[in-house]
Write a protein that holds these residues in place. Structure first.
Motif, PDB file in Angstrom:
ATOM      1  N   ASP A 290     139.442 -45.996  25.212  1.00 53.17           N
ATOM      2  CA  ASP A 290     139.685 -47.224  24.468  1.00 53.17           C
ATOM      3  C   ASP A 290     140.115 -48.342  25.407  1.00 53.17           C
ATOM      4  O   ASP A 290     140.249 -48.157  26.620  1.00 53.17           O
ATOM      5  CB  ASP A 290     140.708 -46.997  23.352  1.00 53.17           C
ATOM      6  CG  ASP A 290     142.073 -46.551  23.875  1.00 53.17           C
ATOM      7  OD1 ASP A 290     142.457 -46.961  24.993  1.00 53.17           O
ATOM      8  OD2 ASP A 290     142.761 -45.795  23.171  1.00 53.17           O
ATOM      9  N   THR A 291     140.352 -49.511  24.838  1.00 51.51           N
ATOM     10  CA  THR A 291     140.659 -50.688  25.656  1.00 51.51           C
ATOM     11  C   THR A 291     142.127 -50.770  26.071  1.00 51.51           C
ATOM     12  O   THR A 291     142.520 -51.716  26.749  1.00 51.51           O
ATOM     13  CB  THR A 291     140.282 -51.971  24.902  1.00 51.51           C
ATOM     14  OG1 THR A 291     141.010 -52.024  23.669  1.00 51.51           O
ATOM     15  CG2 THR A 291     138.788 -52.017  24.612  1.00 51.51           C
ATOM     16  N   ILE A 313     133.447 -47.820  27.427  1.00 53.53           N
ATOM     17  CA  ILE A 313     134.571 -48.433  26.726  1.00 53.53           C
ATOM     18  C   ILE A 313     134.068 -49.070  25.435  1.00 53.53           C
ATOM     19  O   ILE A 313     133.122 -49.860  25.440  1.00 53.53           O
ATOM     20  CB  ILE A 313     135.245 -49.497  27.618  1.00 53.53           C
ATOM     21  CG1 ILE A 313     135.768 -48.836  28.902  1.00 53.53           C
ATOM     22  CG2 ILE A 313     136.377 -50.195  26.877  1.00 53.53           C
ATOM     23  CD1 ILE A 313     136.110 -49.811  30.000  1.00 53.53           C
ATOM     24  N   LEU A 315     134.295 -51.630  23.582  1.00 59.96           N
ATOM     25  CA  LEU A 315     134.736 -53.027  23.490  1.00 59.96           C
ATOM     26  C   LEU A 315     134.489 -53.556  22.076  1.00 59.96           C
ATOM     27  O   LEU A 315     135.341 -54.192  21.469  1.00 59.96           O
ATOM     28  CB  LEU A 315     133.962 -53.862  24.507  1.00 59.96           C
ATOM     29  CG  LEU A 315     134.559 -55.188  24.941  1.00 59.96           C
ATOM     30  CD1 LEU A 315     135.757 -54.956  25.843  1.00 59.96           C
ATOM     31  CD2 LEU A 315     133.511 -56.023  25.675  1.00 59.96           C
ATOM     32  N   ASN A 331     142.110 -52.813  19.606  1.00 55.55           N
ATOM     33  CA  ASN A 331     141.489 -53.619  20.651  1.00 55.55           C
ATOM     34  C   ASN A 331     142.178 -54.971  20.772  1.00 55.55           C
ATOM     35  O   ASN A 331     142.198 -55.748  19.814  1.00 55.55           O
ATOM     36  CB  ASN A 331     140.004 -53.823  20.356  1.00 55.55           C
ATOM     37  CG  ASN A 331     139.157 -52.645  20.789  1.00 55.55           C
ATOM     38  OD1 ASN A 331     139.646 -51.520  20.837  1.00 55.55           O
ATOM     39  ND2 ASN A 331     137.899 -52.894  21.103  1.00 55.55           N
ATOM     40  N   TYR A 336     141.742 -57.083  27.865  1.00 49.34           N
ATOM     41  CA  TYR A 336     140.422 -56.696  28.364  1.00 49.34           C
ATOM     42  C   TYR A 336     140.283 -56.883  29.879  1.00 49.34           C
ATOM     43  O   TYR A 336     139.819 -55.982  30.588  1.00 49.34           O
ATOM     44  CB  TYR A 336     139.325 -57.508  27.667  1.00 49.34           C
ATOM     45  CG  TYR A 336     138.994 -57.077  26.264  1.00 49.34           C
ATOM     46  CD1 TYR A 336     139.673 -56.044  25.623  1.00 49.34           C
ATOM     47  CD2 TYR A 336     137.971 -57.703  25.545  1.00 49.34           C
ATOM     48  CE1 TYR A 336     139.359 -55.661  24.327  1.00 49.34           C
ATOM     49  CE2 TYR A 336     137.645 -57.321  24.257  1.00 49.34           C
ATOM     50  CZ  TYR A 336     138.343 -56.310  23.653  1.00 49.34           C
ATOM     51  OH  TYR A 336     138.018 -55.935  22.370  1.00 49.34           O
ATOM     52  N   MET A 339     142.398 -54.421  32.053  1.00 48.18           N
ATOM     53  CA  MET A 339     141.864 -53.061  31.961  1.00 48.18           C
ATOM     54  C   MET A 339     140.562 -52.920  32.737  1.00 48.18           C
ATOM     55  O   MET A 339     140.393 -51.991  33.536  1.00 48.18           O
ATOM     56  CB  MET A 339     141.671 -52.709  30.492  1.00 48.18           C
ATOM     57  CG  MET A 339     141.031 -51.350  30.216  1.00 48.18           C
ATOM     58  SD  MET A 339     139.218 -51.431  30.079  1.00 48.18           S
ATOM     59  CE  MET A 339     139.008 -52.560  28.726  1.00 48.18           C
ATOM     60  N   LEU A 340     139.633 -53.846  32.532  1.00 49.13           N
ATOM     61  CA  LEU A 340     138.337 -53.752  33.182  1.00 49.13           C
ATOM     62  C   LEU A 340     138.446 -53.878  34.695  1.00 49.13           C
ATOM     63  O   LEU A 340     137.757 -53.173  35.447  1.00 49.13           O
ATOM     64  CB  LEU A 340     137.402 -54.831  32.630  1.00 49.13           C
ATOM     65  CG  LEU A 340     136.960 -54.646  31.172  1.00 49.13           C
ATOM     66  CD1 LEU A 340     136.280 -55.908  30.661  1.00 49.13           C
ATOM     67  CD2 LEU A 340     136.032 -53.444  31.032  1.00 49.13           C
ATOM     68  N   ALA A 352     130.008 -50.716  28.375  1.00 50.52           N
ATOM     69  CA  ALA A 352     130.758 -51.154  27.195  1.00 50.52           C
ATOM     70  C   ALA A 352     129.797 -51.331  26.029  1.00 50.52           C
ATOM     71  O   ALA A 352     128.660 -51.777  26.195  1.00 50.52           O
ATOM     72  CB  ALA A 352     131.505 -52.452  27.468  1.00 50.52           C
TER      73      ALA A 352
END
Length: 586
Positions: A290-291, A313, A315, A331, A336, A339-340, A352
């Motif tokens: 998950d995000t 992921i 998204l 989310n 975002y 994390m990315l 994603a």
């Protein structure tokens, strides 16, 4: 005197494909994504053999078949069973809604050969969990003589099914939806190398947990596998890795919907790290998370150290209003970028998913959002889906109760065909938006951007990244199927066409298929040359390690007030305000 010959029981497990737009099963010489359900059922069946559940005088012979990479010929299989003698059971396993029509068509052929058939999987399990009565297609299958298996097969349930089939006493319905089994210590998913070898890169699969605590309205997992998660142990995991290492299989797709929510994630990753670093057992993993996975201390670092090289992921969207409407509250768009970038810094290829068709979507807003993602988020491969009311989801349950239009052909419930109506967009606009989103994200200019981002990372393999991107997009653009159903070199059987469509004359079928294949090879070849040219262009750039763009600039507090991700999306300002308030309270 010779020993009395053992009786034979044939257990055939088939994971069906589904029909393409021309009515042929989607099939490849080498498929990409393995079927974990097929592996799980086969693993349980191997345990049944070891325990001699039919007695010492009965030999159980297993035959797992994944139709995505192997042709299914019911008449031939029936003839082989008759020649070798004994009894049999045909199970169509892991059947999703889009595969149900194909599963029933195969079942009909097996029943015509006097073979008992059982169908299980997400479609029947989802319908039994969410609908007040069985839908017509399941009732019709049962009327035809098919047994239905809803739920999971651990804790001797598969053994009971095999015993019933051997005795000729199969029940019309096996419903275990209210009793989800434990996974700890259960036989694990396993397929022999000759089956796994029919996937590209010898990709095997296993699950370490089932169930999900979240409430996404479009999801079927929470209603089929439950919201209370169940897990395998590190010892179970080690057995899986060692059993496959003997076959020289080292790459795995971990099919858990969200590995980061596995409460034993650290012990599992530690065991993998030990096997890799102390025993030299090579392990490469693809996982889904998950995000908010980066909020778990050391999760991403340990995952990559344990062998994760690709991560998917969910998204789903970058508009908080859409996420709330779908009950995907977990989310947080304000997380975002952090994390990315952490996944990126550890060298993982980032996939994603993005859903098109939430109530607030318009053609303009979706295409705007794709541009924002391209510009501000370091995602390697973005895959698009139609918002689909899958049987077994809350969305489907509500639409059915409301009498909303849904496409009658389950074959199209594959997430890349439109099967419902949108409150704002016309049918044409929605379909055009879906196509244009793919074309926009995978434009030559953005592919080069992704490649340059990869080239700027010492841990990243740019050549592989470029190849992955081209291969992924070409499955959609050339083969006209979703890349998750993709593979290497399309196969097609002339006589396996969907009932009701004409079987083409061989003098027409084979030349047409040959010309179509040659045309595809030309497109693939042209794309290969483009990829090679792009790689050479970037590798010869002396400044490639200094490349930087907005997506890979380290996140900072000021960007909450400037980036389009937060200022132009529906609900973005509210999400920023909520984060700022939480930061103050903290």
């Amino acid at each position: 005197m010779s020993a009395h010959p053992r009786e034979v029981f044939h257990f055939i497990m088939i994971r069906p494909s589904h029909y393409d737009d021309d009515g042929y099963p989607i099939q490849w010489f080498r498929s990409w994504i393995p079927s974990n359900t097929l592996a799980a059922i086969n693993g349980l069946a191997l345990d049944c053999i070891e325990r001699e559940i039919l007695g010492p005088d009965v030999e159980i012979r297993l035959r797992p078949i994944d139709e995505s990479n192997a042709e299914v010929l019911p008449r031939k299989l029936a003839r082989e069973i008759r020649q070798s003698g004994g009894r049999a059971l045909v199970c169509l396993v892991g059947v999703q809604s889009n595969q149900f029509p194909r599963a029933v068509d195969l079942a009909r052929q097996f029943i015509a050969e006097d073979l008992p058939v059982c169908i299980g999987g997400f479609h029947v399990s989802g319908c039994l969990s969410m609908l007040p009565e069985l839908p017509a297609e399941i009732r019709e299958a049962m009327d035809m003589g098919v047994s239905i298996f809803a739920g999971e097969s651990e804790e001797d349930r598969l053994a009971d099914l095999i015993r019933d089939a051997y005795a000729g006493e199969m029940k019309p319905l096996y419903n275990y939806m209210k009793d989800l089994p434990s996974l700890e210590g259960q036989p694990f998913p396993f397929l022999s190398h000759d089956v796994v070898g029919r996937t590209d890169t010898n990709l095997a699969s296993f699950d370490l947990g089932r169930g999900c605590p979240f409430q996404c309205s479009f999801c079927t997992i929470i209603n089929v596998q439950g919201r209370k998660s169940r897990f395998r142990t590190p010892d179970d995991l080690e057995k899986i890795i060692r059993a496959n290492a003997v076959q020289n299989i080292e790459t795995f797709f971990v099919t858990d919907d969200n590995f980061a929510r596995n409460t034993h994630w650290e012990a599992l990753l530690d065991r993998l790290i030990w096997l890799r670093e102390h025993e030299g057992i090579r392990v490469n993993l693809i996982i889904q998370v998950d995000t908010l996975c980066h909020k778990l201390p050391n999760f991403i670092a340990k995952a990559c150290r344990a062998g994760v090289h690709r991560v998917f992921i969910g998204l789903e969207n970058i508009n908080p209003d859409n996420l709330l409407a779908a009950k995907k509250r977990q989310n947080k768009i304000t997380e975002y970028r952090v994390m990315l970038q952490e996944w990126r810094e550890h060298g993982a290829v980032i996939y994603a998913g993005y859903i098109i068709g939430f109530p607030a979507d318009t053609k303009a807003s979706v295409l705007r959002d794709v541009e924002i993602i391209k510009r501000e988020l370091p995602i390697d491969i973005l895959e698009f889906f139609f918002l689909t009311p899958l049987p077994g989801s809350e969305d489907h349950q509500k639409m059915l109760a409301n009498g909303d239009w849904m496409a009658p052909d389950l074959n199209n419930y594959d997430l890349y065909h439109r099967v419902s109506r949108h409150p704002v967009m016309s049918d044409t606009d929605w379909e055009e938006t879906y196509k244009e989103a793919w074309d926009s994200y995978f434009s030559p200019e953005h592919i080069e951007t992704i490649a340059r981002r990869a080239a700027a990372l010492p841990k990243s393999n740019m050549r592989t990244r470029i190849s992955d991107i081209y291969e992924f997009y070409l499955i959609y653009a050339v083969e006209k199927v979703h890349p998750l159903e993709g593979g290497i070199v399309r196969a097609r059987s002339r006589k396996s066409r969907r009932p009701g469509l004409p079987i083409r004359n061989p003098l027409i079928f084979y030349p047409m298929f040959a010309l179509e294949t040659l045309g595809k090879f030309y497109k693939y070849g042209r794309a290969f040359l483009q990829a090679k040219k792009l790689h050479k262009k970037i590798i010869n750039d002396p400044d490639r390690l200094n490349y930087v763009d907005l997506a890979i600039i380290p996140p900072n507090d000021d960007e909450l007030e400037t980036l389009s991700l937060f200022q132009e999306t529906s609900g973005g300002n509210t999400a920023v305000a909520r984060k700022q308030q939480a930061d103050v309270l903290r």
